[in-house]
Design a protein around this motif. Structure first.
Motif, mmCIF file in Angstrom:
data_model
loop_
_atom_site.group_PDB
_atom_site.id
_atom_site.type_symbol
_atom_site.label_atom_id
_atom_site.label_comp_id
_atom_site.label_asym_id
_atom_site.label_seq_id
_atom_site.Cartn_x
_atom_site.Cartn_y
_atom_site.Cartn_z
ATOM 1 N N PHE A 1 23.012 -52.574 15.433
ATOM 2 C CA PHE A 1 21.639 -52.492 14.902
ATOM 3 C C PHE A 1 20.692 -53.512 15.544
ATOM 4 C CE2 PHE A 1 24.095 -50.295 11.740
ATOM 5 C CZ PHE A 1 23.258 -49.263 11.341
ATOM 6 N N GLU A 2 21.077 -53.996 16.723
ATOM 7 C CA GLU A 2 20.281 -55.041 17.378
ATOM 8 C C GLU A 2 18.821 -54.621 17.574
ATOM 9 O OE1 GLU A 2 22.086 -56.910 20.963
ATOM 10 O OE2 GLU A 2 20.057 -56.778 21.776
ATOM 11 N N HIS A 3 18.639 -53.369 18.022
ATOM 12 C CA HIS A 3 17.252 -52.921 18.275
ATOM 13 C C HIS A 3 16.442 -52.839 16.985
ATOM 14 C CE1 HIS A 3 18.307 -52.320 22.348
ATOM 15 N NE2 HIS A 3 19.134 -51.304 22.117
ATOM 16 N N PHE A 4 17.108 -52.463 15.902
ATOM 17 C CA PHE A 4 16.404 -52.375 14.617
ATOM 18 C C PHE A 4 16.002 -53.776 14.147
ATOM 19 C CE2 PHE A 4 18.781 -48.473 14.936
ATOM 20 C CZ PHE A 4 17.860 -47.532 14.514
ATOM 21 N N GLU A 5 16.909 -54.758 14.385
ATOM 22 C CA GLU A 5 16.569 -56.145 14.032
ATOM 23 C C GLU A 5 15.365 -56.611 14.853
ATOM 24 O OE1 GLU A 5 20.178 -58.322 14.626
ATOM 25 O OE2 GLU A 5 21.206 -57.216 13.051
ATOM 26 N N THR A 6 15.391 -56.242 16.155
ATOM 27 C CA THR A 6 14.254 -56.601 17.016
ATOM 28 C C THR A 6 12.963 -55.979 16.492
ATOM 29 O OG1 THR A 6 15.804 -56.490 18.854
ATOM 30 C CG2 THR A 6 13.458 -56.609 19.433
ATOM 31 N N LEU A 7 13.088 -54.709 16.110
ATOM 32 C CA LEU A 7 11.892 -53.992 15.626
ATOM 33 C C LEU A 7 11.282 -54.687 14.422
ATOM 34 C CD1 LEU A 7 12.792 -50.172 15.635
ATOM 35 C CD2 LEU A 7 11.090 -51.335 17.013
ATOM 36 N N ASP B 1 6.064 -58.294 15.058
ATOM 37 C CA ASP B 1 4.830 -58.166 14.267
ATOM 38 C C ASP B 1 4.045 -56.913 14.617
ATOM 39 O OD1 ASP B 1 5.463 -60.422 12.997
ATOM 40 O OD2 ASP B 1 4.154 -61.747 14.186
ATOM 41 N N GLN B 2 4.052 -56.594 15.917
ATOM 42 C CA GLN B 2 3.285 -55.415 16.345
ATOM 43 C C GLN B 2 3.867 -54.132 15.755
ATOM 44 O OE1 GLN B 2 2.814 -55.191 20.550
ATOM 45 N NE2 GLN B 2 1.426 -56.943 20.630
ATOM 46 N N ARG C 1 2.994 -54.014 12.129
ATOM 47 C CA ARG C 1 1.576 -53.618 12.032
ATOM 48 C C ARG C 1 1.432 -52.108 12.252
ATOM 49 N NH1 ARG C 1 -2.305 -55.863 16.564
ATOM 50 N NH2 ARG C 1 -1.351 -54.121 17.658
ATOM 51 N N ALA C 2 2.198 -51.590 13.238
ATOM 52 C CA ALA C 2 2.117 -50.151 13.528
ATOM 53 C C ALA C 2 2.613 -49.326 12.338
ATOM 54 C CB ALA C 2 2.934 -49.820 14.780
ATOM 55 N N VAL C 3 3.687 -49.816 11.680
ATOM 56 C CA VAL C 3 4.199 -49.107 10.494
ATOM 57 C C VAL C 3 3.132 -49.097 9.400
ATOM 58 C CG1 VAL C 3 5.914 -49.176 8.620
ATOM 59 C CG2 VAL C 3 6.637 -49.569 10.985
ATOM 60 N N MET C 4 2.537 -50.268 9.158
ATOM 61 C CA MET C 4 1.518 -50.362 8.111
ATOM 62 C C MET C 4 0.305 -49.489 8.437
ATOM 63 S SD MET C 4 3.014 -52.098 5.950
ATOM 64 C CE MET C 4 1.705 -52.144 4.744
ATOM 65 N N ASN C 5 -0.085 -49.506 9.717
ATOM 66 C CA ASN C 5 -1.214 -48.649 10.126
ATOM 67 C C ASN C 5 -0.891 -47.175 9.914
ATOM 68 O OD1 ASN C 5 -2.941 -50.684 10.849
ATOM 69 N ND2 ASN C 5 -2.376 -50.652 13.039
ATOM 70 N N ASP D 1 -3.223 -48.808 15.990
ATOM 71 C CA ASP D 1 -1.906 -48.632 16.611
ATOM 72 C C ASP D 1 -0.898 -48.148 15.567
ATOM 73 O OD1 ASP D 1 -0.086 -48.662 18.642
ATOM 74 O OD2 ASP D 1 0.442 -50.782 18.388
ATOM 75 N N VAL D 2 -0.339 -46.949 15.801
ATOM 76 C CA VAL D 2 0.634 -46.391 14.854
ATOM 77 C C VAL D 2 2.017 -46.393 15.516
ATOM 78 C CG1 VAL D 2 -1.040 -44.982 13.608
ATOM 79 C CG2 VAL D 2 0.091 -44.035 15.608
ATOM 80 N N VAL D 3 3.046 -46.048 14.739
ATOM 81 C CA VAL D 3 4.415 -46.151 15.260
ATOM 82 C C VAL D 3 4.557 -45.350 16.550
ATOM 83 C CG1 VAL D 3 6.850 -45.622 14.778
ATOM 84 C CG2 VAL D 3 5.397 -46.579 12.988
ATOM 85 N N ASN D 4 4.031 -44.128 16.543
ATOM 86 C CA ASN D 4 4.233 -43.284 17.722
ATOM 87 C C ASN D 4 3.521 -43.817 18.969
ATOM 88 O OD1 ASN D 4 6.048 -41.391 16.803
ATOM 89 N ND2 ASN D 4 4.441 -40.140 15.859
ATOM 90 N N THR D 5 2.346 -44.407 18.786
ATOM 91 C CA THR D 5 1.660 -44.963 19.966
ATOM 92 C C THR D 5 2.393 -46.216 20.449
ATOM 93 O OG1 THR D 5 0.125 -46.096 18.479
ATOM 94 C CG2 THR D 5 -0.667 -44.059 19.466
ATOM 95 N N TRP D 6 2.950 -46.978 19.506
ATOM 96 C CA TRP D 6 3.725 -48.164 19.858
ATOM 97 C C TRP D 6 4.985 -47.745 20.622
ATOM 98 C CZ3 TRP D 6 8.520 -50.330 18.895
ATOM 99 C CH2 TRP D 6 8.632 -51.705 19.170
ATOM 100 N N VAL D 7 5.654 -46.675 20.107
ATOM 101 C CA VAL D 7 6.853 -46.144 20.785
ATOM 102 C C VAL D 7 6.483 -45.692 22.198
ATOM 103 C CG1 VAL D 7 8.495 -44.199 20.792
ATOM 104 C CG2 VAL D 7 8.045 -45.453 18.680
ATOM 105 N N TYR D 8 5.343 -45.017 22.293
ATOM 106 C CA TYR D 8 4.881 -44.510 23.599
ATOM 107 C C TYR D 8 4.682 -45.663 24.592
ATOM 108 C CZ TYR D 8 1.425 -42.824 26.990
ATOM 109 O OH TYR D 8 0.737 -42.549 28.155
#
Lengths: 358, 324
Positions: free
Chosen positions: B80-86, B90-91, B94-98, B274-281
């Protein structure tokens, strides 16, 4: 309570006229049934009385007040629809209360009114159920209950029993009749079922092609139909109608003559339609009856009686005969006997009933 | 047949085989009889397999230290390293909250809009006027998001935009709407409503058309006016459709129409846009962190799945309406 009066009522959709100047007077507390085939204008007439269709011409009066331009809600009528028109999202009590709440009746009064009417209709235990959880007969009763709670001046019924099965229809027919006797509200009832019309009506209005063919009590219409349409519409099976020619003493049908003593009076040679009710013929000769040879096609047993499907020449006919527990004696029938006094004569061209004895 | 009746112990197995054979024969018969239907169904099934199920294989990179040179299978597992990083980023938070805030606004204003529109169309009695109005509001749906965003950018332009021109008439200074974070969400939600409310109203109009006309006639005789009929008959009658559409909408809550976000946002408005999908992109395609982007995408999908399951079961419990 109030009477309903229709004077020269016309309904047209653009150039297409569907009701052609109807005159009808429904007396206070009377139960009048409009009956006729599909498309004859009976439902349109009812909807004009309700205010759901605009009246193109003529005058509609309810309780002495002209109603042509009055909104449906102000006509003080209640209508029971063919498909019950129950609100699926409301329970029985709320369905019945709908019109009362719209009219801002106090809550406690609504509650007591609904309780009273539910008691009358046997719906008390179903008040919390939704329409989807009710049987067809129960839904029908709720639809009537919704009309009754309003205490309207006039009840309008638009084929309310046509979605029910035969057994339930018979039960509900009796319930409607009992309710009318109890409440005494002026009622106009539309149906295409002549049995409903005969059993329910104080008077029947037979309609055809946007016009009234005849108005009268059920037995008046049954015994003295004004024309071949009414004769063919009322009665089950309907009246047999055969082309014939009058002689000095009776009417010739094919190669047989039906004696009609004292009924012709100088009209010999006139082409007529001879009407014989299926239940009026006998298998044995009686006083003043004439023999009518028939070729039997089929015997349909109905229990206490049977239908004899037969032909006389090219004309198909249906007669009723008592079975006395067996149809064996009916299979060899080749002659029926027609009592002179029960034969009806109609003009061959216009189809109107003839009274030639006078 | 002789085996089946030879002993009591031998009866069960041959019977079961006979049942299986009979079922197999029925299935074969069914396919022979209805093969045309399966031919018509095939493209959709293939589409789902190729574009939705096969890519799921790649989801495992969310749990791997993925390298495009080693490939999916050979990349080492990292748990789950990437999830911990996520969740320590902060960004991303923020994207999740947005995403949640924009979706909430969309749900609050964008979801009722087509329903209100459908109810309004239903009240228009003049046929020509009704058809014209419907065509006008359906049109934006058929325009590409690129053009839509171009129109929005032009309309809110501080120099020649119609909005600032009108503001100027009242003596106010022009506002740089698309560079100010506080204006992004209203503009974005408003644009979405303008683009999709008309087309979305078709479903509700169809539901309204299915309401039994005699309910209205009965209400008219009972004395209800049009407003009362709308509240007491139309809306309750289309409630099952509204709930189904709401469940679908909730299922897409994490899928904010991100192409429109990408077209409208800029670094100055990332704070609210900035939303999750734009951050992922940006992380996945622009920075090459495919494993981290996959973890964010998986998080999105899990949240959406939980939400749609919850909404469906709540709806089934309280209104007897559900998607499945």
């Amino acid at each position: 309570m109030a009477g309903v009066e229709l004077e020269g009522i016309v309904k047209a959709y653009g150039a297409l006229q569907v009701v052609h100047g109807i005159d009808l007077n429904v007396a206070e507390k009377e139960f009048v049934v409009l009956v006729g085939p599909s498309g004859c204008g009976k439902s349109t007439t009812l909807r004009m009385i309700a205010g759901l269709e605009e009246i193109t011409d003529g005058t509609l009066t309810i309780d002495g007040r002209m109603m042509n331009r009055v909104a449906p809600k102000d006509r003080d009528v209640a209508m029971v629809f063919q498909n019950y028109a129950l609100y699926p999202h409301l329970n029985v009590a709320d369905n019945m209360a709908f019109g009362l709440r719209i009219r801002k009746m106090p809550k406690d009064q609504i509650k007591s009114t609904i309780a009273d009417v539910a008691e009358i209709l046997g719906l008390t235990e179903y008040l919390e159920r939704r329409p989807a959880d009710l049987s067809g007969g129960q839904r029908q009763r709720v639809a009537m209950g919704r009309a009754i709670v309003r205490h309207p001046k006039v009840f309008l019924f638009d084929e309310p029993l046509s979605n029910l099965d035969a057994k339930l229809r018979t039960q509900m027919r009796a319930e409607i009749k009992r309710l009318h006797n109890r409440l005494g509200v002026t009622s106009v009832y539309v149906t295409h079922d002549q049995v409903e019309a005969m059993t329910l009506a104080d008077r029947i209005v037979v309609m055809n092609d946007g016009a009234i063919e005849q108005v009268g009590t059920p037995m008046e219409l049954f015994n003295n139909p004004a024309n071949t349409f009414v004769a063919g519409f009322l009665g089950s099976p309907p009246m047999n109608q055969m082309r014939g020619t009058l002689t000095d003493t009776g009417a010739v049908i094919g190669d047989a003559e039906i004696a009609l003593p004292g009924q012709i009076n100088g009209h010999a040679g006139r082409d007529v339609i001879v009407g014989i009710r299926p239940e009026h013929v006998t298998l044995l000769p009686s006083e003043q009856s004439s023999a009518l040879p028939i070729a039997l096609d089929l015997v349909e047993p109905l229990g206490s009686e049977a239908l004899l499907h037969a032909r006389h020449g090219d004309t198909a006919m249906v007669f009723k005969a008592e079975t006395h527990g067996s149809i064996d004696h009916l299979s060899g029938v080749d002659t029926v006997h027609v009592p002179a006094g029960l034969v009806k004569l109609f003009d061959a061209e216009t189809g109107r009933a003839l009274s030639l004895g006078a | 047949m002789a085996d089946q009746t030879s002993s009591s112990g031998a009866i069960a197995k041959p019977k079961s085989t006979a049942t299986d054979n009979s079922r197999w024969a029925q299935t074969v018969d069914h396919f022979k009889r209805e093969w045309q239907l399966y031919v018509m169904l095939a493209p959709t099934i293939i589409w789902f397999i190729v574009f939705l199920y096969k890519p799921m294989y790649g989801l495992q990179i969310a749990f791997k230290d993925y390298s495009i040179f080693r490939g999916v299978a050979a990349s080492p597992w990292v748990g789950f390293e990437h999830f911990e990083t996520l969740f320590s980023n902060d960004q991303f938070i923020r994207a999740v909250m947005n995403t949640i805030k924009i979706s909430a606004l969309n749900l609050l204003f964008g979801f009722p809009a087509p329903i209100i529109l459908a109810l309004m169309f239903n009240e228009i009695l003049h046929a020509t006027y009704k058809k014209t109005a419907q065509t006008i509001v359906y049109l934006p749906h058929f325009i590409s998001s690129v053009i839509i965003s171009g129109i929005v950018i032009t309309a809110f332009s501080p120099t020649a935009g119609i909005v600032n021109t009108v503001i100027g008439w009242f003596g106010f200074d022009p506002v740089y709407f698309l560079t100010q974070p506080e204006w992004f969400r209203p503009i974005f939600v408003g644009t979405g409503i303008w683009q999709e409310a008309g087309f979305g109203s078709i479903v509700f109009l169809a539901a309204i058309a299915g309401v039994n006309p005699s309910l209205y006639e009965s209400a008219v005789v009972d004395g209800a006016n049009r407003w009362q009929m709308m509240w007491k008959i139309t809306i309750p009658s289309i409630l099952p459709t509204i709930l189904i559409m709401l469940i679908i909408r909730i299922g897409n809550i994490m899928e904010v129409s991100w192409e429109l976000v990408i077209l409208l946002y800029q670094p100055a408005t990332y704070e609210t846009a900035d939303v999750v999908n734009t951050w992922v992109y940006r992380q996945g395609l622009q920075s090459g962190q495919y494993d981290l982007a996959a973890a964010a995408g998986l998080f999105n999908a899990v949240v959406a799945f939980v939400l749609v399951m919850t909404a469906n079961s709540l709806s089934r419990r309280f209104s007897r309406t559900s998607l499945w």
